[in-house]
Scaffold this motif. Sequence first.
Motif, mmCIF file in Angstrom:
data_model
loop_
_atom_site.group_PDB
_atom_site.id
_atom_site.type_symbol
_atom_site.label_atom_id
_atom_site.label_comp_id
_atom_site.label_asym_id
_atom_site.label_seq_id
_atom_site.Cartn_x
_atom_site.Cartn_y
_atom_site.Cartn_z
ATOM 1 N N THR A 112 51.584 44.597 29.035
ATOM 2 C CA THR A 112 52.222 43.300 28.848
ATOM 3 C C THR A 112 53.626 43.489 28.290
ATOM 4 O OG1 THR A 112 50.118 42.181 28.484
ATOM 5 C CG2 THR A 112 52.077 41.102 27.618
ATOM 6 N N ASN A 113 54.567 42.713 28.825
ATOM 7 C CA ASN A 113 55.955 42.774 28.383
ATOM 8 C C ASN A 113 56.392 41.372 27.992
ATOM 9 O OD1 ASN A 113 58.622 43.638 28.003
ATOM 10 N ND2 ASN A 113 59.139 43.175 30.121
ATOM 11 N N TYR A 114 56.978 41.245 26.787
ATOM 12 C CA TYR A 114 57.485 39.951 26.326
ATOM 13 C C TYR A 114 58.936 40.107 25.928
ATOM 14 C CZ TYR A 114 58.187 35.745 23.571
ATOM 15 O OH TYR A 114 58.673 34.565 23.072
ATOM 16 N N ARG A 115 59.791 39.220 26.472
ATOM 17 C CA ARG A 115 61.209 39.221 26.107
ATOM 18 C C ARG A 115 61.595 37.820 25.655
ATOM 19 N NH1 ARG A 115 65.494 42.031 27.944
ATOM 20 N NH2 ARG A 115 66.296 40.317 29.186
ATOM 21 N N HIS A 116 62.431 37.773 24.620
ATOM 22 C CA HIS A 116 62.971 36.511 24.125
ATOM 23 C C HIS A 116 64.419 36.772 23.749
ATOM 24 C CE1 HIS A 116 63.847 33.430 21.026
ATOM 25 N NE2 HIS A 116 63.175 32.665 21.865
ATOM 26 N N TYR A 117 65.330 35.977 24.297
ATOM 27 C CA TYR A 117 66.741 36.159 23.975
ATOM 28 C C TYR A 117 67.486 34.840 24.130
ATOM 29 C CZ TYR A 117 67.165 36.554 29.072
ATOM 30 O OH TYR A 117 67.094 36.325 30.419
ATOM 31 N N ASN A 129 55.302 29.258 35.908
ATOM 32 C CA ASN A 129 54.187 30.205 35.868
ATOM 33 C C ASN A 129 54.146 30.932 37.193
ATOM 34 O OD1 ASN A 129 53.270 29.253 33.311
ATOM 35 N ND2 ASN A 129 52.396 27.497 34.355
ATOM 36 N N TYR A 130 53.828 32.193 37.136
ATOM 37 C CA TYR A 130 53.732 32.950 38.374
ATOM 38 C C TYR A 130 52.650 34.018 38.262
ATOM 39 C CZ TYR A 130 56.557 36.566 36.071
ATOM 40 O OH TYR A 130 57.017 37.522 35.214
ATOM 41 N N LEU A 156 57.124 36.217 29.566
ATOM 42 C CA LEU A 156 55.899 36.980 29.357
ATOM 43 C C LEU A 156 55.439 37.485 30.715
ATOM 44 C CD1 LEU A 156 53.565 37.915 27.496
ATOM 45 C CD2 LEU A 156 52.397 35.802 28.130
ATOM 46 N N GLN A 157 55.347 38.798 30.839
ATOM 47 C CA GLN A 157 54.926 39.408 32.110
ATOM 48 C C GLN A 157 53.690 40.260 31.859
ATOM 49 O OE1 GLN A 157 57.751 42.169 33.746
ATOM 50 N NE2 GLN A 157 57.038 41.778 35.812
ATOM 51 N N TYR A 177 54.736 34.070 32.840
ATOM 52 C CA TYR A 177 55.610 32.902 32.906
ATOM 53 C C TYR A 177 57.018 33.256 32.420
ATOM 54 C CZ TYR A 177 55.293 32.315 27.828
ATOM 55 O OH TYR A 177 55.373 32.509 26.483
ATOM 56 N N VAL A 178 57.961 32.427 32.812
ATOM 57 C CA VAL A 178 59.318 32.477 32.289
ATOM 58 C C VAL A 178 59.702 31.051 31.902
ATOM 59 C CG1 VAL A 178 60.401 32.251 34.567
ATOM 60 C CG2 VAL A 178 61.667 33.305 32.685
#
Length: 131
Positions: A69-74, A11-12, A53-54, A18-19
């Motif tokens: 908000t930006n969400y990436r999943h790969y 978490n940041y 999730l940023q 979080y990543v």
Amino acid sequence: MGGEGYVSTANYDENESYVSLGWGGVLADVAFEAKKFTFYAGGCFGGGAVQHLQRNYPLKNDFVHDPATNYRHYTTMLMAPYLGMEYALNDGIHLTAKVDYSFPLSGKPESVCDFPIGPRLYVGFLFYRMK
């Protein structure tokens, strides 16, 4: 030789960004024993998934569209070399510490730009069943 799997989450910032990296694979290592200590080194080859999730602003309402908000999943293939040490508390219980460093093997650099690269420290107990 064996297998392993982990989930690491960081978490940041104050906006609850979080990543997370969930991964698993096959491993191979070599160990050297010295009385109650065992030193080992090896590597894990496998695959996993990254979730990132940023949030650029604090979350005010869960049910309102948030363009900041930006969400990436790969998914990715990865390699994780490691070094570790065990200390035998007794025949059935060992204390262990391990440091690894994961890095992606697949994808273009810009497609895995948020891959959580860096060292991780693991501390735990190993329980042996003696026959």
